[in-house]
Design a protein around this motif. Sequence first.
Motif, PDB file in Angstrom:
ATOM      1  N   ASN A  56       0.838  -1.196   0.000  1.00 22.01           N
ATOM      2  CA  ASN A  56       0.000   0.000   0.000  1.00 22.01           C
ATOM      3  C   ASN A  56       0.872   1.244   0.000  1.00 22.01           C
ATOM      4  O   ASN A  56       1.501   1.571   1.008  1.00 22.01           O
ATOM      5  CB  ASN A  56      -0.891  -0.028   1.248  1.00 22.01           C
ATOM      6  CG  ASN A  56      -2.177   0.739   1.069  1.00 22.01           C
ATOM      7  OD1 ASN A  56      -2.611   0.978  -0.039  1.00 22.01           O
ATOM      8  ND2 ASN A  56      -2.805   1.079   2.177  1.00 22.01           N
ATOM      9  N   SER A  83       1.909  -5.272   5.564  1.00 21.68           N
ATOM     10  CA  SER A  83       1.017  -5.557   6.684  1.00 21.68           C
ATOM     11  C   SER A  83      -0.239  -6.283   6.217  1.00 21.68           C
ATOM     12  O   SER A  83      -0.988  -6.820   7.018  1.00 21.68           O
ATOM     13  CB  SER A  83       0.617  -4.257   7.392  1.00 21.68           C
ATOM     14  OG  SER A  83      -0.130  -3.429   6.514  1.00 21.68           O
ATOM     15  N   GLU A  84      -0.466  -6.286   4.904  1.00 19.09           N
ATOM     16  CA  GLU A  84      -1.643  -6.950   4.338  1.00 19.09           C
ATOM     17  C   GLU A  84      -1.401  -8.460   4.372  1.00 19.09           C
ATOM     18  O   GLU A  84      -0.633  -8.990   3.572  1.00 19.09           O
ATOM     19  CB  GLU A  84      -1.850  -6.494   2.893  1.00 19.09           C
ATOM     20  CG  GLU A  84      -2.009  -4.990   2.747  1.00 19.09           C
ATOM     21  CD  GLU A  84      -3.422  -4.588   2.402  1.00 19.09           C
ATOM     22  OE1 GLU A  84      -4.314  -5.462   2.385  1.00 19.09           O
ATOM     23  OE2 GLU A  84      -3.639  -3.405   2.130  1.00 19.09           O
ATOM     24  N   SER A  85      -2.069  -9.122   5.306  1.00 17.37           N
ATOM     25  CA  SER A  85      -1.718 -10.509   5.573  1.00 17.37           C
ATOM     26  C   SER A  85      -2.809 -11.509   5.189  1.00 17.37           C
ATOM     27  O   SER A  85      -2.683 -12.694   5.484  1.00 17.37           O
ATOM     28  CB  SER A  85      -1.405 -10.669   7.066  1.00 17.37           C
ATOM     29  OG  SER A  85      -2.498 -10.209   7.834  1.00 17.37           O
ATOM     30  N   GLY A  86      -3.860 -11.061   4.530  1.00 17.32           N
ATOM     31  CA  GLY A  86      -4.960 -11.962   4.216  1.00 17.32           C
ATOM     32  C   GLY A  86      -4.613 -12.935   3.107  1.00 17.32           C
ATOM     33  O   GLY A  86      -3.725 -12.673   2.284  1.00 17.32           O
TER      34      GLY A  86
ATOM     35  N   GLU B 100       3.442   3.973  10.635  1.00 19.64           N
ATOM     36  CA  GLU B 100       3.752   2.586  10.301  1.00 19.64           C
ATOM     37  C   GLU B 100       3.201   1.642  11.360  1.00 19.64           C
ATOM     38  O   GLU B 100       2.776   0.531  11.043  1.00 19.64           O
ATOM     39  CB  GLU B 100       5.270   2.412  10.149  1.00 19.64           C
ATOM     40  CG  GLU B 100       5.686   1.107   9.511  1.00 19.64           C
ATOM     41  CD  GLU B 100       5.130   0.896   8.108  1.00 19.64           C
ATOM     42  OE1 GLU B 100       4.850   1.889   7.394  1.00 19.64           O
ATOM     43  OE2 GLU B 100       4.949  -0.286   7.724  1.00 19.64           O
ATOM     44  N   ASN B 103      -0.352   1.260  10.534  1.00 16.75           N
ATOM     45  CA  ASN B 103      -0.435   0.529   9.263  1.00 16.75           C
ATOM     46  C   ASN B 103      -0.318  -0.972   9.512  1.00 16.75           C
ATOM     47  O   ASN B 103      -1.060  -1.782   8.945  1.00 16.75           O
ATOM     48  CB  ASN B 103       0.687   0.994   8.333  1.00 16.75           C
ATOM     49  CG  ASN B 103       0.695   0.258   7.010  1.00 16.75           C
ATOM     50  OD1 ASN B 103      -0.340   0.078   6.383  1.00 16.75           O
ATOM     51  ND2 ASN B 103       1.869  -0.180   6.590  1.00 16.75           N
ATOM     52  N   ILE B 104       0.610  -1.354  10.374  1.00 18.41           N
ATOM     53  CA  ILE B 104       0.828  -2.772  10.644  1.00 18.41           C
ATOM     54  C   ILE B 104      -0.351  -3.368  11.431  1.00 18.41           C
ATOM     55  O   ILE B 104      -0.860  -4.435  11.087  1.00 18.41           O
ATOM     56  CB  ILE B 104       2.158  -2.979  11.388  1.00 18.41           C
ATOM     57  CG1 ILE B 104       3.328  -2.637  10.455  1.00 18.41           C
ATOM     58  CG2 ILE B 104       2.279  -4.409  11.904  1.00 18.41           C
ATOM     59  CD1 ILE B 104       4.684  -2.615  11.121  1.00 18.41           C
ATOM     60  N   GLY B 107      -3.379  -3.428   9.121  1.00 16.75           N
ATOM     61  CA  GLY B 107      -3.226  -4.456   8.096  1.00 16.75           C
ATOM     62  C   GLY B 107      -3.417  -5.853   8.661  1.00 16.75           C
ATOM     63  O   GLY B 107      -4.034  -6.720   8.035  1.00 16.75           O
ATOM     64  N   ASN B 108      -2.900  -6.064   9.853  1.00 13.88           N
ATOM     65  CA  ASN B 108      -3.079  -7.371  10.492  1.00 13.88           C
ATOM     66  C   ASN B 108      -4.556  -7.615  10.822  1.00 13.88           C
ATOM     67  O   ASN B 108      -5.049  -8.736  10.686  1.00 13.88           O
ATOM     68  CB  ASN B 108      -2.243  -7.456  11.773  1.00 13.88           C
ATOM     69  CG  ASN B 108      -0.744  -7.517  11.514  1.00 13.88           C
ATOM     70  OD1 ASN B 108       0.060  -7.443  12.441  1.00 13.88           O
ATOM     71  ND2 ASN B 108      -0.332  -7.621  10.249  1.00 13.88           N
ATOM     72  N   LYS B 110      -7.084  -6.393   9.191  1.00  9.36           N
ATOM     73  CA  LYS B 110      -7.721  -6.682   7.897  1.00  9.36           C
ATOM     74  C   LYS B 110      -7.488  -8.133   7.498  1.00  9.36           C
ATOM     75  O   LYS B 110      -8.358  -8.781   6.922  1.00  9.36           O
ATOM     76  CB  LYS B 110      -7.172  -5.732   6.836  1.00  9.36           C
ATOM     77  CG  LYS B 110      -7.649  -5.989   5.414  1.00  9.36           C
ATOM     78  CD  LYS B 110      -7.019  -4.995   4.465  1.00  9.36           C
ATOM     79  CE  LYS B 110      -7.324  -5.346   3.019  1.00  9.36           C
ATOM     80  NZ  LYS B 110      -6.615  -6.537   2.544  1.00  9.36           N
ATOM     81  N   GLY B 111      -6.318  -8.641   7.832  1.00 14.03           N
ATOM     82  CA  GLY B 111      -6.011 -10.014   7.494  1.00 14.03           C
ATOM     83  C   GLY B 111      -6.838 -11.021   8.263  1.00 14.03           C
ATOM     84  O   GLY B 111      -7.096 -12.126   7.783  1.00 14.03           O
ATOM     85  N   ASP B 114     -12.208 -11.922   7.133  1.00 10.46           N
ATOM     86  CA  ASP B 114     -12.309 -12.586   5.836  1.00 10.46           C
ATOM     87  C   ASP B 114     -13.324 -11.866   4.942  1.00 10.46           C
ATOM     88  O   ASP B 114     -14.364 -12.407   4.602  1.00 10.46           O
ATOM     89  CB  ASP B 114     -12.724 -14.045   6.037  1.00 10.46           C
ATOM     90  CG  ASP B 114     -12.687 -14.833   4.728  1.00 10.46           C
ATOM     91  OD1 ASP B 114     -13.367 -15.875   4.647  1.00 10.46           O
ATOM     92  OD2 ASP B 114     -12.010 -14.375   3.787  1.00 10.46           O
ATOM     93  N   LEU B 119      -6.985  -1.062   2.586  1.00 12.98           N
ATOM     94  CA  LEU B 119      -6.420  -0.166   3.595  1.00 12.98           C
ATOM     95  C   LEU B 119      -6.140   1.192   2.992  1.00 12.98           C
ATOM     96  O   LEU B 119      -5.640   1.281   1.859  1.00 12.98           O
ATOM     97  CB  LEU B 119      -5.094  -0.721   4.105  1.00 12.98           C
ATOM     98  CG  LEU B 119      -5.047  -1.781   5.179  1.00 12.98           C
ATOM     99  CD1 LEU B 119      -3.619  -2.179   5.436  1.00 12.98           C
ATOM    100  CD2 LEU B 119      -5.706  -1.292   6.463  1.00 12.98           C
ATOM    101  N   SER B 120      -6.392   2.231   3.767  1.00 18.28           N
ATOM    102  CA  SER B 120      -5.967   3.558   3.323  1.00 18.28           C
ATOM    103  C   SER B 120      -4.502   3.743   3.714  1.00 18.28           C
ATOM    104  O   SER B 120      -3.901   2.884   4.368  1.00 18.28           O
ATOM    105  CB  SER B 120      -6.812   4.631   4.006  1.00 18.28           C
ATOM    106  OG  SER B 120      -6.441   4.770   5.373  1.00 18.28           O
ATOM    107  N   LEU B 121      -3.944   4.871   3.323  1.00 16.06           N
ATOM    108  CA  LEU B 121      -2.643   5.245   3.859  1.00 16.06           C
ATOM    109  C   LEU B 121      -2.857   5.818   5.254  1.00 16.06           C
ATOM    110  O   LEU B 121      -3.906   6.387   5.537  1.00 16.06           O
ATOM    111  CB  LEU B 121      -1.987   6.288   2.947  1.00 16.06           C
ATOM    112  CG  LEU B 121      -1.621   5.794   1.546  1.00 16.06           C
ATOM    113  CD1 LEU B 121      -1.141   6.955   0.689  1.00 16.06           C
ATOM    114  CD2 LEU B 121      -0.574   4.694   1.607  1.00 16.06           C
TER     115      LEU B 121
END
Lengths: 120, 154
Positions: A56, A83-86, B100, B103-104, B107-108, B110-111, B114, B119-121
Amino acid sequence: MKILIVDDSKAMRMIIGRTLKQTDLTGYTTTEATNGVEALEKIAQDPPDLVLSDWNMPEMKGIDLLKRVRESGNEVLFGFITSESGPETRQLAMDSGASFLVTKPFTAESMQAAIMPAVS
Amino acid sequence: MPQFATDQKPDSRLIQAHDIKQMTEDLFCSMLSMSLSDTETSANVSVDNSLQAAIRIDGEWAAQMTVLATRELAEQIACAMFGGEPGDLEEQDVQDALGEVVNIIGGNAKGIVDKDCGLSLPCVGPAMELEPGGLRVSFACEGQPFEVCLTEQQ
């Protein structure tokens, strides 16, 4: 080996560089790009052997960078550090031509486990 | 157990407090080498002289992940990422580091969910009072409070 680190975060570029030094990878130099557009320019000017890219980013996302690289016929080794882990992200990365995806936060061990099989 | 405030039943959320706790602890331990502990009481970060970083998740799941830290802790986090001493860092570096972090964690999160979303910045700036209703998990780090707040949008 020339490694291009692509991430809009200066902090993360430093962490990736620092973590690479903690792996068994030797004999490499690193260059950096802050987004996909800049990375394309650097790939054209000074072709790397390995690209480590965030997903991203502003200007151009990592997945779009990878697609542009592959569309140009460039088969450079490419991995994501994100960080995108899906599972969907991972599948899209692999389908687009990435060799690995390292999830943030990472350790030297997780980075080594991803990179070494790809570069050897 | 971390304290959190929510007006929603915990099991209706896609992300629970223990998920946030695990993701945050993993980040601080593996990447920052900073110790993080639960707080016995909900020690909210005062907005005075504090920073917040937020990231949006949009799509089938819509949410915002926000982290709040005192300026002192944000500088310590930046030092952990960049190396060096607080006085060596510019404001941009401190904001980069906190961005950051969110972000991490975002992002996690989001992972875990399901669903098709993006994700935005990250957006970093002075801390503001958070709207009620989010899932807030409080920590203590280097003697400073640190909070992670997840607000799911219906």
